[in-house]
Design an enzyme around this catalytic site. Structure first.
Site, PDB file in Angstrom:
ATOM      1  N   ARG A  74      -4.857  -8.638  -9.172  1.00 44.99           N
ATOM      2  CA  ARG A  74      -5.527  -7.640  -9.606  1.00 44.99           C
ATOM      3  C   ARG A  74      -5.921  -7.613 -11.315  1.00 44.99           C
ATOM      4  O   ARG A  74      -5.752  -6.690 -11.641  1.00 44.99           O
ATOM      5  CB  ARG A  74      -4.605  -6.155  -9.422  1.00 44.99           C
ATOM      6  N   ASP A 124     -11.893  -7.492  -1.152  1.00 50.31           N
ATOM      7  CA  ASP A 124     -10.595  -7.089  -0.664  1.00 50.31           C
ATOM      8  C   ASP A 124     -10.478  -7.804   0.812  1.00 50.31           C
ATOM      9  O   ASP A 124     -11.235  -8.149   1.502  1.00 50.31           O
ATOM     10  CB  ASP A 124     -10.844  -5.821  -0.478  1.00 50.31           C
ATOM     11  N   ARG A 135      -8.764  -1.120 -12.255  1.00 50.32           N
ATOM     12  CA  ARG A 135      -9.192   0.347 -12.906  1.00 50.32           C
ATOM     13  C   ARG A 135      -8.423   0.505 -14.456  1.00 50.32           C
ATOM     14  O   ARG A 135      -8.549   1.437 -15.243  1.00 50.32           O
ATOM     15  CB  ARG A 135      -8.418   1.430 -12.255  1.00 50.32           C
TER      16      ARG A 135
HETATM   17  O1  CP3 Z   1      -8.525  -8.725  -9.253  1.00 47.16           O
HETATM   18  C1  CP3 Z   1      -8.303  -9.191  -8.142  1.00 47.16           C
HETATM   19  O2  CP3 Z   1      -7.107  -9.267  -7.838  1.00 47.16           O
HETATM   20  C2  CP3 Z   1      -9.473  -9.474  -7.051  1.00 47.16           C
HETATM   21  C3  CP3 Z   1      -9.643  -8.280  -6.007  1.00 47.16           C
HETATM   22  C4  CP3 Z   1      -8.719  -7.717  -5.253  1.00 47.16           C
HETATM   23  C5  CP3 Z   1      -8.786  -6.457  -4.538  1.00 47.16           C
HETATM   24  N1  CP3 Z   1      -7.871  -6.573  -3.582  1.00 47.16           N
HETATM   25  C6  CP3 Z   1      -9.427  -5.323  -5.478  1.00 47.16           C
HETATM   26  C7  CP3 Z   1      -8.825  -4.157  -4.910  1.00 47.16           C
HETATM   27  C8  CP3 Z   1      -7.699  -8.335  -4.435  1.00 47.16           C
HETATM   28  C9  CP3 Z   1      -7.027  -9.994  -4.462  1.00 47.16           C
HETATM   29  C10 CP3 Z   1      -7.316  -7.550  -3.365  1.00 47.16           C
HETATM   30  C11 CP3 Z   1      -6.282  -7.775  -2.262  1.00 47.16           C
HETATM   31  C12 CP3 Z   1      -5.729  -6.771  -1.739  1.00 47.16           C
HETATM   32  N2  CP3 Z   1      -6.291  -5.797  -1.151  1.00 47.16           N
HETATM   33  C13 CP3 Z   1      -4.255  -6.746  -1.000  1.00 47.16           C
HETATM   34  C14 CP3 Z   1      -3.467  -8.112  -1.387  1.00 47.16           C
HETATM   35  C15 CP3 Z   1      -2.745  -8.252  -2.735  1.00 47.16           C
HETATM   36  C16 CP3 Z   1      -1.771  -7.152  -3.059  1.00 47.16           C
HETATM   37  O3  CP3 Z   1      -2.056  -6.279  -3.569  1.00 47.16           O
HETATM   38  O4  CP3 Z   1      -0.761  -7.018  -2.302  1.00 47.16           O
HETATM   39  C17 CP3 Z   1      -4.128  -5.779  -0.453  1.00 47.16           C
HETATM   40  C18 CP3 Z   1      -2.838  -5.360   0.378  1.00 47.16           C
HETATM   41  C19 CP3 Z   1      -5.299  -4.735  -0.368  1.00 47.16           C
HETATM   42  C20 CP3 Z   1      -5.679  -3.661   0.252  1.00 47.16           C
HETATM   43  C21 CP3 Z   1      -5.883  -2.539  -0.728  1.00 47.16           C
HETATM   44  N3  CP3 Z   1      -7.099  -2.519  -1.324  1.00 47.16           N
HETATM   45  C22 CP3 Z   1      -5.065  -1.486  -1.111  1.00 47.16           C
HETATM   46  C23 CP3 Z   1      -3.655  -1.157  -0.492  1.00 47.16           C
HETATM   47  C24 CP3 Z   1      -5.834  -0.884  -1.925  1.00 47.16           C
HETATM   48  C25 CP3 Z   1      -5.383   0.511  -2.442  1.00 47.16           C
HETATM   49  C26 CP3 Z   1      -4.638   0.510  -3.540  1.00 47.16           C
HETATM   50  C27 CP3 Z   1      -5.202   0.450  -4.865  1.00 47.16           C
HETATM   51  O5  CP3 Z   1      -4.883  -0.338  -5.833  1.00 47.16           O
HETATM   52  O6  CP3 Z   1      -6.121   1.451  -5.363  1.00 47.16           O
HETATM   53  C28 CP3 Z   1      -7.080  -1.746  -2.205  1.00 47.16           C
HETATM   54  C29 CP3 Z   1      -8.345  -1.263  -3.063  1.00 47.16           C
HETATM   55  C30 CP3 Z   1      -8.571  -2.036  -4.101  1.00 47.16           C
HETATM   56  N4  CP3 Z   1      -8.592  -3.552  -4.028  1.00 47.16           N
HETATM   57  C31 CP3 Z   1      -8.759  -1.950  -5.477  1.00 47.16           C
HETATM   58  C32 CP3 Z   1      -9.046  -2.961  -5.917  1.00 47.16           C
HETATM   59  C33 CP3 Z   1      -9.379  -3.193  -7.606  1.00 47.16           C
HETATM   60  C34 CP3 Z   1      -8.639  -0.373  -6.335  1.00 47.16           C
HETATM   61  C35 CP3 Z   1     -10.046   0.172  -5.910  1.00 47.16           C
HETATM   62  C36 CP3 Z   1     -10.546   1.019  -6.690  1.00 47.16           C
HETATM   63  O7  CP3 Z   1     -10.221   2.366  -6.631  1.00 47.16           O
HETATM   64  O8  CP3 Z   1     -11.251   1.052  -7.787  1.00 47.16           O
END
Ligand code: CP3
Length: 345
Positions: free
Chosen positions: A28, A78, A32
């Site tokens: 990540r 994602d 944000r």
């Molecule tokens: O920078 C990076 O790591 C690359 C991008 C990336 C995202 N999601 C962007 C994202 C990666 C590698 C993921 C993988 C992901 N997505 C996982 C596995 C890794 C982990 O964290 O265990 C999972 C479980 C998801 C599913 C997911 N996507 C959830 C549960 C959420 C909401 C939680 C949150 O942080 O808001 C997301 C949204 C998400 N994916 C965001 C980002 C940057 C936040 C989006 C935003 O509101 O801008």
């Protein structure tokens, strides 16, 4: 069309070759906590709009590389997009992902669409090509996917869960239905990872975020076979790192999967994990993302302590144990990366 450049530090470390310092990137690392990310997100209107626009996805992928000079760039995307490609509506709201038509029966599983990522996820390929074109030549491009078990939790629960009630119902009452779902997901994930390698991803990460919720025995039945199948198909094309959230009880199994790298949760001692690994694979991790909330000088001190604890051991990729938290100060991330870049093995 993939140009392999095995000389990049991150790729050398994943192959456990000697390196002058440990490579560093962060789970990540785009997100944000970065003001430049929030600016693009506000302009795009939302997370999914950014992900589906290759130009914006490439831009936010490159933001942390420019700011911190990490050794890896993980594509901004994602793990849930392949579910959408298989016919499941997907939304993101403030509470996280929402899949309003969760799968609960064998008929639901059988109704999933067959999907070729080359067409259904073409925007992912285009974003990878754009990142590759804009990336400094010493930085490795990482693609990723969710592991079948973790994707199944989202498909069955309809979102993030604390109790995994619906998933556990299926697992204990109708294990064959869950296995049918896992088989479909493993096929899609394999195709998606191979597609990303074709489009320029030089290393791949398989996120099994919720694997830690399984007992060892259930991991062996509902996660390990599919993970092994994916590794066997994909690892010959690009080095693969497997991650299991809160998976200390699964570490021994993971170390034997045949992946190039295993991501270690911050609850586990990294030095101990290297002892258990006995040279079978590289290890990634495992700074507590919570400790990135400390001021830069303290982050630097703790980062050096972590690196000192495994000094000279081949195959370490410095990372956090889980994703960077939204209230993190970018200056603390800068201190984390700079400390790794100045360290001499
Ligand atoms: O920078 C990076 O790591 C690359 C991008 C990336 C995202 N999601 C962007 C994202 C990666 C590698 C993921 C993988 C992901 N997505 C996982 C596995 C890794 C982990 O964290 O265990 C999972 C479980 C998801 C599913 C997911 N996507 C959830 C549960 C959420 C909401 C939680 C949150 O942080 O808001 C997301 C949204 C998400 N994916 C965001 C980002 C940057 C936040 C989006 C935003 O509101 O801008």
């Amino acid at each position: 069309m993939t140009t392999r450049t095995p000389d990049k530090l991150l790729l050398r470390a994943l192959r456990r070759e000697p390196v002058e310092r440990p490579p560093v990137w962060l789970m990540r690392q785009a997100g944000r906590y970065l003001p430049e990310y929030r600016a693009v997100r506000a302009q795009a209107g939302g997370f999914l709009q950014m992900v589906r626009d290759p130009e914006l996805a490439a831009e936010v992928t490159l933001q942390p590389v420019r700011r911190f000079h990490t050794d890896g760039a993980i594509l901004f995307s994602d793990i849930l997009l392949p579910l959408e490609a298989m016919g499941m509506p997907l939304e993101f709201d403030e509470g996280g992902p929402n899949l309003p038509r969760p799968l609960r029966t064998r008929a639901d599983v059988d109704a999933l669409a067959a999907s070729d990522p080359r067409t259904s996820l073409a925007y992912v390929g285009e974003a990878l090509r754009r990142v590759r074109a804009g990336l400094p030549e010493d930085v490795a491009l990482l693609g990723f996917a969710g592991a079948p078990f973790t994707l199944a939790t989202y498909a069955v629960e309809g979102g993030t869960s604390k109790s995994f009630l619906e998933l556990k119902k299926l697992l204990y009452r109708e294990p064959e239905t869950l296995e049918a779902l896992l088989a479909r997901l493993a096929e899609m994930v394999t195709a998606h990872l191979l597609f990303q390698a074709e489009c320029g991803a030089e290393a791949l990460v398989l996120f099994d975020t919720w694997a830690g919720t399984l007992t060892r025995e259930d991991y062996r039945r509902f996660a390990e076979p599919w993970t092994r199948r994916i590794i066997a198909a994909v690892a010959p094309r690009a080095p693969l790192v497997v991650f299991a959230g809160q998976g200390e009880h699964l570490l021994e199994i993971q170390l034997a999967l045949g992946a190039h790298g295993v991501a270690v949760d911050h609850r586990t001692s990294l030095a101990h994990a290297f002892e258990l690994a006995r040279g079978r694979c590289a290890l990634q991790g495992n700074f507590d993302p919570g400790a990135l909330l400390l001021p830069p000088a303290e982050v630097a001190r703790r980062t050096r302590a972590l690196l000192d604890s495994v000094r000279g051991v081949p195959g370490h990729v410095l990372n956090v144990g889980h994703g960077v938290l939204p209230p993190t100060d970018p200056e603390s991330v800068a201190a984390f990366v700079a400390t790794a870049r100045e360290f001499r093995a």
